[in-house]
Design a protein around this motif. Structure first.
Motif, PDB file in Angstrom:
ATOM      1  N   PHE A  79       0.898  -1.079   0.127  1.00  0.00           N
ATOM      2  CA  PHE A  79      -0.099   0.061   0.114  1.00  0.00           C
ATOM      3  C   PHE A  79       0.720   1.253  -0.039  1.00  0.00           C
ATOM      4  CE2 PHE A  79      -3.796  -2.214   2.371  1.00  0.00           C
ATOM      5  CZ  PHE A  79      -4.470  -2.781   1.132  1.00  0.00           C
ATOM      6  N   GLY A  80       2.245   1.072   0.043  1.00  0.00           N
ATOM      7  CA  GLY A  80       3.051   2.172   0.225  1.00  0.00           C
ATOM      8  C   GLY A  80       3.235   2.870   1.338  1.00  0.00           C
ATOM      9  N   VAL A  83       0.063   5.837   4.823  1.00  0.00           N
ATOM     10  CA  VAL A  83      -1.252   5.475   4.883  1.00  0.00           C
ATOM     11  C   VAL A  83      -1.737   4.361   6.244  1.00  0.00           C
ATOM     12  CG1 VAL A  83      -1.359   5.201   2.292  1.00  0.00           C
ATOM     13  CG2 VAL A  83      -0.579   3.299   3.485  1.00  0.00           C
ATOM     14  N   VAL A  84      -3.014   4.697   6.389  1.00  0.00           N
ATOM     15  CA  VAL A  84      -3.385   3.386   7.449  1.00  0.00           C
ATOM     16  C   VAL A  84      -3.594   2.307   6.401  1.00  0.00           C
ATOM     17  CG1 VAL A  84      -5.350   2.797   8.781  1.00  0.00           C
ATOM     18  CG2 VAL A  84      -4.630   5.152   8.969  1.00  0.00           C
ATOM     19  N   ALA A  85      -2.814   1.080   6.736  1.00  0.00           N
ATOM     20  CA  ALA A  85      -3.024   0.210   6.107  1.00  0.00           C
ATOM     21  C   ALA A  85      -3.961  -1.145   6.576  1.00  0.00           C
ATOM     22  CB  ALA A  85      -1.410  -0.405   5.836  1.00  0.00           C
ATOM     23  N   GLY A  86      -3.997  -1.259   7.705  1.00  0.00           N
ATOM     24  CA  GLY A  86      -4.586  -2.356   8.372  1.00  0.00           C
ATOM     25  C   GLY A  86      -4.981  -2.165   9.788  1.00  0.00           C
ATOM     26  N   LEU A  87      -5.416  -3.259  10.416  1.00  0.00           N
ATOM     27  CA  LEU A  87      -5.850  -3.197  11.937  1.00  0.00           C
ATOM     28  C   LEU A  87      -5.190  -4.449  12.670  1.00  0.00           C
ATOM     29  CD1 LEU A  87      -9.748  -2.731  11.230  1.00  0.00           C
ATOM     30  CD2 LEU A  87      -8.040  -1.108  11.768  1.00  0.00           C
ATOM     31  N   GLU A 133      -8.371  -1.462   0.980  1.00  0.00           N
ATOM     32  CA  GLU A 133      -7.393  -0.482   0.235  1.00  0.00           C
ATOM     33  C   GLU A 133      -6.888   0.449   1.130  1.00  0.00           C
ATOM     34  OE1 GLU A 133      -9.696   1.888  -2.560  1.00  0.00           O
ATOM     35  OE2 GLU A 133     -10.928  -0.003  -3.245  1.00  0.00           O
ATOM     36  N   PRO A 134      -5.794   1.074   1.037  1.00  0.00           N
ATOM     37  CA  PRO A 134      -5.030   1.917   1.811  1.00  0.00           C
ATOM     38  C   PRO A 134      -5.757   3.209   2.011  1.00  0.00           C
ATOM     39  CG  PRO A 134      -4.002   2.286  -0.198  1.00  0.00           C
ATOM     40  CD  PRO A 134      -4.903   0.974  -0.147  1.00  0.00           C
ATOM     41  N   LEU A 135      -5.655   3.762   3.122  1.00  0.00           N
ATOM     42  CA  LEU A 135      -6.467   5.099   3.564  1.00  0.00           C
ATOM     43  C   LEU A 135      -5.159   6.228   3.790  1.00  0.00           C
ATOM     44  CD1 LEU A 135      -9.115   6.735   4.541  1.00  0.00           C
ATOM     45  CD2 LEU A 135      -8.656   5.808   6.812  1.00  0.00           C
TER      46      LEU A 135
END
Length: 154
Positions: A79-80, A83-87, A133-135
């Motif tokens: 995701f680069g 970014v917020v990528a996960g939990l 998707e990345p945030l």
């Protein structure tokens, strides 16, 4: 929208957490202690972790070869940055004692993908999951809250 606490991780640790390799987070302060039994969003910082000791843990105690390590690093970069990528679910936080049995310390180092854990605050992490998707999000120094759109939830 789901509002969750968020913490910035430098690479490769963000990817190692979200890919389930790193199950213990270490910090000099008990940052994650108030979040026990809650969900934490993982933000990927722009900067890399300074130091290569994680590579020695992956190739040594965890027994990964260079191709496996590179595949893991690529996965973590999906995701680069920025970014917020996960939990991940946050467990118990405890202070790692200065003196620990050698085998217990090695086990913790494998779980943290890092050496030199003595006198740091360690937190169990579990159930890692990548967002769909990345945030895009600007990081912050400590914990902050982020709103994750429901459609991005895994």
């Amino acid at each position: 929208m789901v509002q969750v606490w968020c913490l910035s991780f430098r690479q490769p640790f963000a990817g190692l957490v979200l890919d389930g390799v790193k199950t213990v987070e270490s910090r000099w302060r008990p940052v994650l202690a108030p979040l026990e039994n809650q969900t934490l969003a993982i933000h990927i910082a722009w900067r890399d972790w300074e130091g290569e000791e994680w590579r020695a843990v992956l190739s040594g105690p965890l027994g990964m070869n260079r191709d496996q390590i590179e595949a893991l690093l690529e996965s973590g970069e999906r995701f680069g940055r920025g970014v917020v990528a996960g939990l991940v679910d946050v467990g118990r936080t405890w202070l790692c004692p200065a003196s620990l049995q050698e085998e217990e310390l090695r086990c913790l180092e494998r779980s943290a993908a890092l050496i030199g854990l003595q006198e740091k605050h360690l937190t169990h992490l579990s159930n890692p999951r990548w967002l769909k998707e990345p945030l895009s999000a600007r990081g912050a120094r400590d914990l902050w809250t982020v709103e994750v759109p429901a459609e991005l939830l895994p």
